[in-house]
Design an enzyme around this catalytic site. Structure first.
Site, PDB file in Angstrom:
ATOM      1  CE  LYS A 183      21.508 -55.868  25.638  1.00  0.00           C
ATOM      2  NZ  LYS A 183      22.142 -56.390  24.406  1.00  0.00           N
ATOM      3  CG  ASP A 216      25.521 -56.729  24.051  1.00  0.00           C
ATOM      4  OD1 ASP A 216      25.437 -55.517  23.758  1.00  0.00           O
ATOM      5  OD2 ASP A 216      24.686 -57.571  23.662  1.00  0.00           O
ATOM      6  CG  ASP A 240      30.852 -51.592  39.316  1.00  0.00           C
ATOM      7  OD1 ASP A 240      32.101 -51.589  39.373  1.00  0.00           O
ATOM      8  OD2 ASP A 240      30.142 -52.061  40.226  1.00  0.00           O
ATOM      9  CG  ASP A 244      35.923 -53.916  38.075  1.00  0.00           C
ATOM     10  OD1 ASP A 244      36.329 -52.759  38.315  1.00  0.00           O
ATOM     11  OD2 ASP A 244      35.470 -54.667  38.950  1.00  0.00           O
TER      12      ASP A 244
END
Length: 360
Positions: A183, A216, A240, A244
Site C-alpha cells: 500500500k 485493495d 491476515d 481470511d
C-alpha cells in the site's frame, strides 16, 4: 520408528472438539506420537487471570510441534487472548511464517460463481512476528478533549527479507508466480521499504514472475480473478486480512488450515485451523474438523512424515468428494467424530495401499 513429542492446546469452544478429532486422525496414520495437553484458554483466563502460566513458554520449548485448537470466548476481549497466548508463542519460538494454503476442496462450493478447484488454489505467506502487530504506542491525554492514540508499525530488514525470500521459495516450488501485497501509495514509509526489499530479493529469483499490487486492488483480484494468483506474500495485517478473504471465497473458514512456522527449526512450530471458537455450537459434536485435520497434515509434513501427511490430505479430499459423511455446515448430518473417523479410515487405507505397492 520415530517418536515425536507434541503439545496440544485445544483452547475454547469447538477448539476442544476439533482438536480431539484431529489427534485421532494423526494417531491413526503415525505411531509414536506422544501428546501432552495444556488447558490454556479463555476459561483458564477467567479462573487464573492469565491465558497460560508464567512458565508456559518454557514448558512448550521442548516439544517437536504444537497443535492449537481455537481461542476466544464471550467476556474475554480478543486482544487479551491473542496477546496472552498466540502472539507470545509465535514470537518466542521464531514462528515468523504464517503459512495459509487456501483451495477449493472436492465436493465443496465456492462463494464465487462457476469457479473450480483449478481457479482456487492459493498459498498466502503472511509475516507473523512484526509489521503492524506491534506493542509500541499507547493512549495519551486520556479523558481529555485532546486525547489521542499512537500505534507504531515495525518493519525490520531481517523480518521483511526472510519472509519475502520464504515466499519466493514457495513460488519456485509451485507455478513460479508471486504477488506482493503493498500500500505504498498511501503508507509513506513502511510500504515503500517493503517494496524495495521485495525488489531486492526478486533479483535472486529471475525464474519467478514477481509483481506487486496495492492490497485493495489485490483483494478485488481475489474475488474477480483468483485464477491469476498463486502465492501471495504480505505483512502481518495485510496477510491476515487477505488469507481470511481467500478462505471465504474457497469454501469458508471451516476448511482452512494454517501453520505458524519456524523455518530454521530453532523452536517448535504451531499449527491451527483458521476458524474461531464458535462457542454457540461447542460440545454438540457438530463442528467441522476438516480445517484442524488439514492443520494436522501440515504438522506431519513439517515433521518429515510426508507419506502420512499426503495420505491425510488425500483422505480429506476423497471423503468430501464422496459426499456421504458431512457435518451440518456442509449439508450433512455427520458428527465431528464420524467425519474424523471417515478421514482416518481412508488415510489408513491409502497408506496400506502405498506400502503394498512398495514393499521395500
Amino acid at each position: 520408528m520415530s517418536t515425536y513429542r507434541l503439545a496440544s492446546i485445544p483452547g475454547d469452544g469447538i477448539g476442544v472438539d476439533v482438536t480431539a478429532a484431529a489427534t485421532r486422525v494423526l494417531d491413526a496414520v503415525v505411531s509414536g506420537l506422544e501428546w501432552t495437553e495444556f488447558d490454556w484458554s479463555c476459561e483458564n483466563y477467567t479462573r487464573t487471570g492469565a491465558m497460560m502460566p508464567p512458565d508456559g513458554l518454557e514448558r512448550l520449548s521442548g516439544f517437536d510441534a504444537i497443535l492449537l485448537g481455537a481461542v476466544g470466548f464471550p467476556g474475554v476481549p480478543d486482544h487479551v487472548s491473542l496477546w496472552g497466548l498466540l502472539i507470545p508463542v509465535r514470537r518466542e519460538f521464531g514462528q515468523y511464517v504464517n503459512l495459509r494454503p487456501v483451495r477449493l476442496l472436492p465436493g465443496t462450493e465456492s462463494a464465487l460463481r462457476a469457479r473450480t478447484a483449478d481457479d482456487l488454489d492459493i498459498v498466502i505467506v503472511r509475516e507473523n512476528s512484526e509489521g503492524e502487530y506491534s506493542q509500541i504506542g499507547g493512549i495519551h491525554n486520556t479523558g481529555r478533549p485532546d486525547e489521542f492514540v499512537l500505534q507504531e508499525s515495525v518493519f525490520t530488514r531481517t523480518g521483511c527479507e526472510r519472509i519475502i525470500r520464504y515466499a519466493f521459495e514457495r513460488a519456485s516450488e509451485r507455478s513460479g508466480r508471486l504477488c506482493s501485497a503493498t500500500k505504498s501509495n498511501g503508507i509513506i514509509h513502511s510500504m515503500p521499504y517493503w517494496d524495495s526489499i521485495f525488489e531486492f530479493v526478486a533479483a535472486d529469483y529471475p525464474h519467478v514472475h514477481a509483481r506487486q499490487m496495492h492490497v485493495d486492488a489485490l483483494a478485488a483480484e481475489l474475488v474477480l480473478h483468483p485464477e491469476r494468483l498463486d502465492v501471495i506474500v504480505g505483512s502481518n495485517l495485510f496477510g491476515d486480512i487477505l488469507s481470511d478473504l481467500a478462505a471465504a471465497v474457497t469454501g469458508g473458514l471451516g476448511l482452512a488450515p494454517s501453520g505458524n512456522i519456524n523455518p530454521e527449526r530453532t523452536g517448535p512450530s504451531m499449527f491451527e485451523a483458521v476458524h474461531g471458537s464458535a462457542p454457540d455450537i461447542a460440545g454438540q459434536g457438530i463442528a467441522n474438523p476438516i480445517a484442524e485435520i488439514l492443520a494436522g497434515a501440515m504438522l506431519l509434513e513439517h515433521l518429515g512424515e510426508s507419506v502420512a501427511a499426503g495420505a491425510v490430505d488425500q483422505a480429506v479430499c476423497d471423503v468430501l468428494a464422496a459426499g456421504e459423511v458431512r457435518t451440518p455446515d456442509l449439508g450433512g448430518s455427520a458428527t465431528t467424530g464420524e467425519l474424523a473417523d471417515a478421514v482416518a479410515r481412508r488415510a489408513t487405507e491409502l497408506i496400506g495401499r502405498a506400502a503394498a505397492a512398495n514393499p521395500g
